[in-house]
Design a protein around this motif. Structure first.
Motif, mmCIF file in Angstrom:
data_model
loop_
_atom_site.group_PDB
_atom_site.id
_atom_site.type_symbol
_atom_site.label_atom_id
_atom_site.label_comp_id
_atom_site.label_asym_id
_atom_site.label_seq_id
_atom_site.Cartn_x
_atom_site.Cartn_y
_atom_site.Cartn_z
ATOM 1 N N LEU A 41 1.199 -0.710 -0.034
ATOM 2 C CA LEU A 41 -0.267 0.141 -0.204
ATOM 3 C C LEU A 41 0.757 1.210 -0.457
ATOM 4 C CD1 LEU A 41 -3.653 0.465 -0.245
ATOM 5 C CD2 LEU A 41 -2.765 0.736 2.586
ATOM 6 N N GLY A 42 2.376 0.851 0.742
ATOM 7 C CA GLY A 42 2.816 2.592 0.352
ATOM 8 C C GLY A 42 3.583 2.856 -1.320
ATOM 9 N N ILE A 43 3.536 1.481 -1.240
ATOM 10 C CA ILE A 43 3.815 1.765 -2.789
ATOM 11 C C ILE A 43 3.507 2.255 -4.050
ATOM 12 C CG2 ILE A 43 5.132 0.325 -4.990
ATOM 13 C CD1 ILE A 43 6.316 -1.743 -2.765
ATOM 14 N N ALA A 44 2.165 2.055 -3.676
ATOM 15 C CA ALA A 44 0.592 2.060 -4.621
ATOM 16 C C ALA A 44 0.126 3.823 -4.129
ATOM 17 C CB ALA A 44 -0.338 1.398 -3.899
ATOM 18 N N THR A 45 0.438 4.434 -3.233
ATOM 19 C CA THR A 45 0.213 5.221 -2.523
ATOM 20 C C THR A 45 1.129 6.562 -2.874
ATOM 21 O OG1 THR A 45 -1.017 4.451 -0.545
ATOM 22 C CG2 THR A 45 -0.735 6.595 -0.722
ATOM 23 N N GLY A 46 2.338 5.920 -2.810
ATOM 24 C CA GLY A 46 3.734 6.760 -3.655
ATOM 25 C C GLY A 46 3.216 7.450 -4.717
ATOM 26 N N ALA A 47 2.813 5.958 -5.641
ATOM 27 C CA ALA A 47 2.547 6.377 -7.070
ATOM 28 C C ALA A 47 1.197 7.208 -7.140
ATOM 29 C CB ALA A 47 2.529 5.859 -7.777
ATOM 30 N N GLN A 48 0.577 7.303 -6.289
ATOM 31 C CA GLN A 48 -1.027 7.880 -6.562
ATOM 32 C C GLN A 48 -0.372 9.107 -7.307
ATOM 33 O OE1 GLN A 48 -3.605 8.080 -2.938
ATOM 34 N NE2 GLN A 48 -4.448 8.200 -4.175
ATOM 35 N N PRO A 49 0.272 10.147 -7.066
ATOM 36 C CA PRO A 49 0.054 11.636 -6.852
ATOM 37 C C PRO A 49 0.151 12.078 -8.198
ATOM 38 C CG PRO A 49 1.129 11.821 -4.963
ATOM 39 C CD PRO A 49 0.991 10.307 -4.947
ATOM 40 N N ILE A 50 1.689 11.027 -8.245
ATOM 41 C CA ILE A 50 1.945 11.135 -9.691
ATOM 42 C C ILE A 50 1.363 10.203 -10.325
ATOM 43 C CG2 ILE A 50 4.059 10.182 -11.090
ATOM 44 C CD1 ILE A 50 5.717 9.797 -8.106
ATOM 45 N N ILE A 51 0.427 9.720 -10.748
ATOM 46 C CA ILE A 51 -0.075 9.292 -11.554
ATOM 47 C C ILE A 51 -1.630 9.921 -11.782
ATOM 48 C CG2 ILE A 51 -2.252 7.132 -12.223
ATOM 49 C CD1 ILE A 51 0.166 5.189 -10.816
ATOM 50 N N GLY A 52 -2.107 10.880 -10.776
ATOM 51 C CA GLY A 52 -3.323 11.182 -10.603
ATOM 52 C C GLY A 52 -2.538 12.891 -11.714
ATOM 53 N N PHE A 53 -1.639 13.130 -11.116
ATOM 54 C CA PHE A 53 -0.808 14.996 -11.630
ATOM 55 C C PHE A 53 -1.511 14.522 -12.807
ATOM 56 C CE2 PHE A 53 2.162 17.032 -13.005
ATOM 57 C CZ PHE A 53 1.822 18.920 -12.995
ATOM 58 N N ASN A 54 0.011 13.525 -13.473
ATOM 59 C CA ASN A 54 0.084 13.573 -15.026
ATOM 60 C C ASN A 54 -1.383 13.362 -15.393
ATOM 61 O OD1 ASN A 54 2.914 13.611 -15.701
ATOM 62 N ND2 ASN A 54 3.171 12.484 -13.890
ATOM 63 N N TYR A 55 -2.400 12.213 -14.889
ATOM 64 C CA TYR A 55 -3.440 11.533 -15.480
ATOM 65 C C TYR A 55 -4.470 13.556 -16.357
ATOM 66 C CZ TYR A 55 -7.789 9.709 -16.854
ATOM 67 O OH TYR A 55 -9.669 8.920 -17.412
ATOM 68 N N GLY A 56 -4.432 13.787 -15.212
ATOM 69 C CA GLY A 56 -4.791 15.390 -15.303
ATOM 70 C C GLY A 56 -4.536 16.160 -16.094
ATOM 71 N N ALA A 57 -3.486 16.383 -16.001
ATOM 72 C CA ALA A 57 -2.713 16.652 -17.665
ATOM 73 C C ALA A 57 -2.440 16.558 -18.539
ATOM 74 C CB ALA A 57 -1.208 17.539 -16.895
ATOM 75 N N LYS A 58 -3.717 15.117 -19.029
ATOM 76 C CA LYS A 58 -3.263 14.431 -20.247
ATOM 77 C C LYS A 58 -1.933 13.801 -20.188
ATOM 78 C CE LYS A 58 -7.303 16.870 -20.955
ATOM 79 N NZ LYS A 58 -8.371 15.678 -20.373
ATOM 80 N N ASN A 59 -1.219 14.079 -19.692
ATOM 81 C CA ASN A 59 0.787 13.301 -19.988
ATOM 82 C C ASN A 59 0.081 11.683 -19.371
ATOM 83 O OD1 ASN A 59 2.636 12.447 -20.628
ATOM 84 N ND2 ASN A 59 4.099 13.899 -19.129
ATOM 85 N N PHE A 60 -0.752 10.632 -20.847
ATOM 86 C CA PHE A 60 -0.388 9.761 -20.391
ATOM 87 C C PHE A 60 0.060 8.733 -20.401
ATOM 88 C CE2 PHE A 60 -4.985 10.972 -22.360
ATOM 89 C CZ PHE A 60 -5.574 11.427 -21.126
ATOM 90 N N HIS A 61 1.498 9.321 -21.484
ATOM 91 C CA HIS A 61 2.889 8.730 -21.475
ATOM 92 C C HIS A 61 3.207 8.331 -19.333
ATOM 93 C CE1 HIS A 61 6.965 6.171 -22.334
ATOM 94 N NE2 HIS A 61 7.131 7.442 -21.613
ATOM 95 N N ARG A 62 3.217 9.401 -18.457
ATOM 96 C CA ARG A 62 4.111 9.436 -17.331
ATOM 97 C C ARG A 62 2.647 8.547 -16.914
ATOM 98 N NH1 ARG A 62 6.400 14.665 -15.688
ATOM 99 N NH2 ARG A 62 8.363 14.706 -17.253
#
Length: 207
Positions: A41-62
């Motif tokens: 869960l620590g690994i997944a939660t650490g990746a969550q803001p990175i995924i959310g930010f880039n998803y919102g920025a439509k940077n789907f590669h990241r």
């Protein structure tokens, strides 16, 4: 935990192990499993803001890259835990003290059976957090409940009927396997949606 403990006491009393050994041994398995899940869960939660930010920025590669890295890291942890639980369970059991032959026998069996499909836990954990990060809270909540509620409880009630106290242990891999199938299906659905969004974004860019 309440359901599992009641079933272990009920069916354990009908076995050679009695009610106390299954309760104690499985309690250790649950605690160790929770430690592993906390790391995942620590690994997944650490990746969550990175995924959310880039998803919102439509940077789907990241988004894809962050998901792949978190899945790889979680699977490495899960596989290492699997190897420990399957091939050296007594090294973990001895940390909590060792008892007579029946206790050790059931404890080893509990680790090997209940955590048989623990490599799939990392995948499910990361996907649940990923779905939340990309704005799919309902799908994320459904997946989070899948292992502990949706699949676990029916399996816990049904499997001990033909298998006795060992049926309670088999509840773990059954719930893990079914939750993995659900998480894979949800991931494939979301990846298809992600590809369509990426294609639409690329088509909208000026040539």
């Amino acid at each position: 935990m309440a359901l599992t403990n009641n079933l272990l006491a009920q069916y354990g009393a009908q076995s050679i192990y009695g009610s106390d050994i299954p309760l104690t041994a499985t309690g250790i398995v649950m605690k160790v499993n929770q430690i592993m899940i906390s790391i995942l869960l620590g690994i997944a939660t650490g990746a969550q803001p990175i995924i959310g930010f880039n998803y919102g920025a439509k940077n789907f590669h990241r988004v894809k890259k962050a998901l792949e890295i978190s899945l790889l890291a979680s699977e490495i942890i899960s596989v290492l835990a699997f190897l420990l639980f399957q091939f050296a369970p007594m090294s973990v059991i001895s940390l909590f003290g060792s008892e007579d032959g029946l206790y050790n026998e059931f404890a080893v069996k509990a680790f090997r059976i209940f955590l048989m499909l623990c490599p799939l836990t990392g995948f499910q954990t990361v996907i649940a957090v990923y779905l939340q990060a990309v704005g799919k809270p309902v799908m994320s909540a459904l997946l989070s409940l899948a292992r502990q509620i949706i699949f676990f409880i029916p399996a816990a009630l049904l499997l001990p009927l033909p298998l006795g106290v060992e049926g309670v242990l088999w509840t773990g891999p059954v719930a893990d396997g079914l939750a993995f199938v659900m998480s894979l299906a949800l991931l494939l659905y979301e990846r298809h949606h992600l590809k369509k969004s990426h294609a639409a974004r690329m088509a909208a860019q000026p040539q």
